[in-house]
Design an enzyme around this catalytic site. Structure first.
Site, PDB file in Angstrom:
ATOM      1  N   LYS A 185      23.312  39.955  43.448  1.00  0.00           N
ATOM      2  CA  LYS A 185      24.498  40.425  42.720  1.00  0.00           C
ATOM      3  C   LYS A 185      24.191  40.578  41.222  1.00  0.00           C
ATOM      4  CE  LYS A 185      28.876  41.158  41.735  1.00  0.00           C
ATOM      5  NZ  LYS A 185      29.546  42.404  41.994  1.00  0.00           N
TER       6      LYS A 185
HETATM    7  N1  LIG Z   1      36.991  42.466  38.998  1.00  0.00           N
HETATM    8  C1  LIG Z   1      36.049  42.997  39.751  1.00  0.00           C
HETATM    9  O1  LIG Z   1      36.029  44.216  40.025  1.00  0.00           O
HETATM   10  C2  LIG Z   1      34.960  42.127  40.343  1.00  0.00           C
HETATM   11  C3  LIG Z   1      34.153  42.696  41.334  1.00  0.00           C
HETATM   12  C4  LIG Z   1      33.184  41.909  41.941  1.00  0.00           C
HETATM   13  C5  LIG Z   1      32.997  40.598  41.544  1.00  0.00           C
HETATM   14  N2  LIG Z   1      33.771  40.076  40.547  1.00  0.00           N
HETATM   15  C6  LIG Z   1      33.530  38.649  40.198  1.00  0.00           C
HETATM   16  O2  LIG Z   1      34.543  37.857  40.833  1.00  0.00           O
HETATM   17  C7  LIG Z   1      34.834  36.714  40.027  1.00  0.00           C
HETATM   18  C8  LIG Z   1      36.319  36.733  39.670  1.00  0.00           C
HETATM   19  O3  LIG Z   1      36.578  37.953  38.981  1.00  0.00           O
HETATM   20  P1  LIG Z   1      38.048  38.559  38.816  1.00  0.00           P
HETATM   21  O4  LIG Z   1      37.884  39.930  38.275  1.00  0.00           O
HETATM   22  O5  LIG Z   1      38.827  38.312  40.058  1.00  0.00           O
HETATM   23  O6  LIG Z   1      38.562  37.590  37.639  1.00  0.00           O
HETATM   24  P2  LIG Z   1      40.024  37.436  37.013  1.00  0.00           P
HETATM   25  O7  LIG Z   1      40.936  38.527  37.448  1.00  0.00           O
HETATM   26  O8  LIG Z   1      39.811  37.184  35.573  1.00  0.00           O
HETATM   27  O9  LIG Z   1      40.549  36.090  37.721  1.00  0.00           O
HETATM   28  C9  LIG Z   1      39.980  34.843  37.458  1.00  0.00           C
HETATM   29  C10 LIG Z   1      40.589  33.807  38.384  1.00  0.00           C
HETATM   30  O10 LIG Z   1      39.984  32.544  38.102  1.00  0.00           O
HETATM   31  C11 LIG Z   1      41.026  31.621  37.731  1.00  0.00           C
HETATM   32  N3  LIG Z   1      40.493  30.708  36.712  1.00  0.00           N
HETATM   33  C12 LIG Z   1      39.978  31.015  35.510  1.00  0.00           C
HETATM   34  N4  LIG Z   1      39.564  29.900  34.876  1.00  0.00           N
HETATM   35  C13 LIG Z   1      39.867  28.861  35.709  1.00  0.00           C
HETATM   36  C14 LIG Z   1      39.702  27.450  35.630  1.00  0.00           C
HETATM   37  N5  LIG Z   1      39.124  26.869  34.560  1.00  0.00           N
HETATM   38  N6  LIG Z   1      40.127  26.683  36.655  1.00  0.00           N
HETATM   39  C15 LIG Z   1      40.703  27.258  37.742  1.00  0.00           C
HETATM   40  N7  LIG Z   1      40.874  28.586  37.876  1.00  0.00           N
HETATM   41  C16 LIG Z   1      40.462  29.375  36.875  1.00  0.00           C
HETATM   42  C17 LIG Z   1      42.166  32.469  37.200  1.00  0.00           C
HETATM   43  O11 LIG Z   1      43.356  31.741  37.287  1.00  0.00           O
HETATM   44  P3  LIG Z   1      44.660  32.142  36.416  1.00  0.00           P
HETATM   45  O12 LIG Z   1      45.403  33.160  37.224  1.00  0.00           O
HETATM   46  O13 LIG Z   1      45.388  30.865  36.250  1.00  0.00           O
HETATM   47  O14 LIG Z   1      44.166  32.696  35.095  1.00  0.00           O
HETATM   48  C18 LIG Z   1      42.096  33.644  38.190  1.00  0.00           C
HETATM   49  O15 LIG Z   1      42.646  33.284  39.428  1.00  0.00           O
HETATM   50  C19 LIG Z   1      33.920  36.794  38.794  1.00  0.00           C
HETATM   51  O16 LIG Z   1      32.779  36.034  39.001  1.00  0.00           O
HETATM   52  C20 LIG Z   1      33.592  38.294  38.714  1.00  0.00           C
HETATM   53  O17 LIG Z   1      32.359  38.513  38.043  1.00  0.00           O
HETATM   54  C21 LIG Z   1      34.778  40.805  39.947  1.00  0.00           C
END
Ligand SMILES: NC(=O)c1ccc[n+]([C@@H]2O[C@H](COP(=O)([O-])OP(=O)(O)OC[C@H]3O[C@@H](n4cnc5c(N)ncnc54)[C@H](OP(=O)(O)O)[C@@H]3O)[C@@H](O)[C@H]2O)c1
Length: 305
Positions: A185
């Protein structure tokens, strides 16, 4: 319950930790096939999920403070491996009874070495761990069209393969070694970052030269220069600069760092230097709004530069 002959759960119950851009929709897709319990740091999103998908939302700061004795597979999709590690510690410390075949599947784009360490700690408590990062964005999560890349022991992969299948257009068990999914990844997103940047610059240069961007990008997408990234840039450029897709720039920079950390011979490799320069452009773009900058902010940032 576990079927000994086929080594798969007969009716798995899932717990999904992290209702972000990806976790929310992945767990929604899973809920169409399996009973799903969800937890999120901000409870409102878990509650919204329960209303939308008829899942069960857990309250409070710790999902493992609840009775999870019915859960077969724990999923996580959190920003980085650091948060996953903290939650693994919470699980280990929890008093809740755990299934004997409990497996943790981590969809976070994480760090291979941290995942190995998490797996080692969980294994001491008879809990399996697989790194299973995903690619394909929100649309891929909703349609079950993600690329899922899995690292970790085959005995755990066999157990959860049926649970991962509904999410995937590609499901590949990369290697028995924990962290191998995260390694793939990291490289994937290093390439993605480069491809997106180049596709944006291509669209802008074509436009500046008076070429019809829609027709030009559609042609390139059907030709040898096309890519999945170009198709996203095409959507953005031809849809009043909007796209139904969110990916925080700081998360992509984190992934580029994971990819770059695996390069040998960093000081002497001219290709490594190119990747680093590209990372710097993303970094400069995200700096003023580090927590919220989205990768499509880059489009305006590089325009006319
Ligand atoms: N976005 C994409 O297209 C994509 C694609 C593939 C992979 N990814 C990967 O998937 C992962 C998540 O990405 P995302 O885009 O879904 O992120 P995101 O929308 O920013 O969501 C982050 C999540 O993590 C939670 N979180 C953050 N800090 C935390 C903590 N200290 N303790 C507990 N929960 C916490 C947040 O909770 P709250 O709601 O309370 O803030 C939210 O549920 C990352 O590693 C990213 O690189 C993302």
């Amino acid at each position: 319950m576990l079927s000994i002959l086929t080594r798969k759960f007969s009716s798995p119950h899932l717990l999904y930790v992290g209702m972000g851009e990806m976790g929310y929709h992945i767990s929604g897709t899973l809920s169409k096939k399996f009973p799903v319990t969800v937890w999120n740091r901000t409870f409102d999103k878990a509650q919204k999920h329960a209303n939308e998908f008829k899942t069960t939302a857990l309250t409070g700061p710790d999902p493992f403070a609840h009775d999870i004795s019915h859960i077969d597979v724990i999923f996580s999709c959190l920003p980085t491996s650091n948060e996953v590690s903290l939650f693994a510690d919470k699980l280990i410390a929890s008093k809740s009874a755990k299934k004997s075949n409990l497996v943790w599947v981590d969809n976070t784009s994480g760090v291979p070495a941290t995942s190995k360490d998490i797996a080692k700690r969980l294994e001491q408590h008879n809990i399996g761990f697989l790194d299973a990062p995903i690619s394909g964005g929100r649309a891929g999560a909703i349609k079950g069209q993600l690329a899922v890349m899995v690292g970790g022991p085959a005995k755990y992969f066999q157990l959860v393969e049926q649970v991962l299948q509904p999410l995937a257009k590609s499901l590949i068990h990369i290697d028995e070694k924990v962290g191998s999914g995260h390694a793939v990844k990291g490289y994937n997103n290093l390439l993605y970052a480069c491809n997106i940047l180049l596709a944006m610059k291509t669209a802008q240069s074509l436009e500046a030269n008076g070429v019809n961007v829609d027709k030009a990008l559609r042609t390139i997408m059907a030709a040898s220069g096309g890519s999945n990234s170009m198709s996203r840039v095409h959507q953005y450029a031809t849809n009043n600069r909007t796209i139904d897709y969110n990916f925080k720039t700081n998360l992509l920079i984190k992934d580029m760092d994971i990819g770059l950390s695996m390069f040998d011979n960093q000081d002497k490799d001219p290709v490594f230097a190119v990747f680093k320069e590209i990372k710097k452009i993303y970094n400069d773009c995200a700096q003023p709004n580090w927590e919220n900058s989205d990768i499509f902010d880059l489009y305006s940032f590089i325009e006319n530069k």
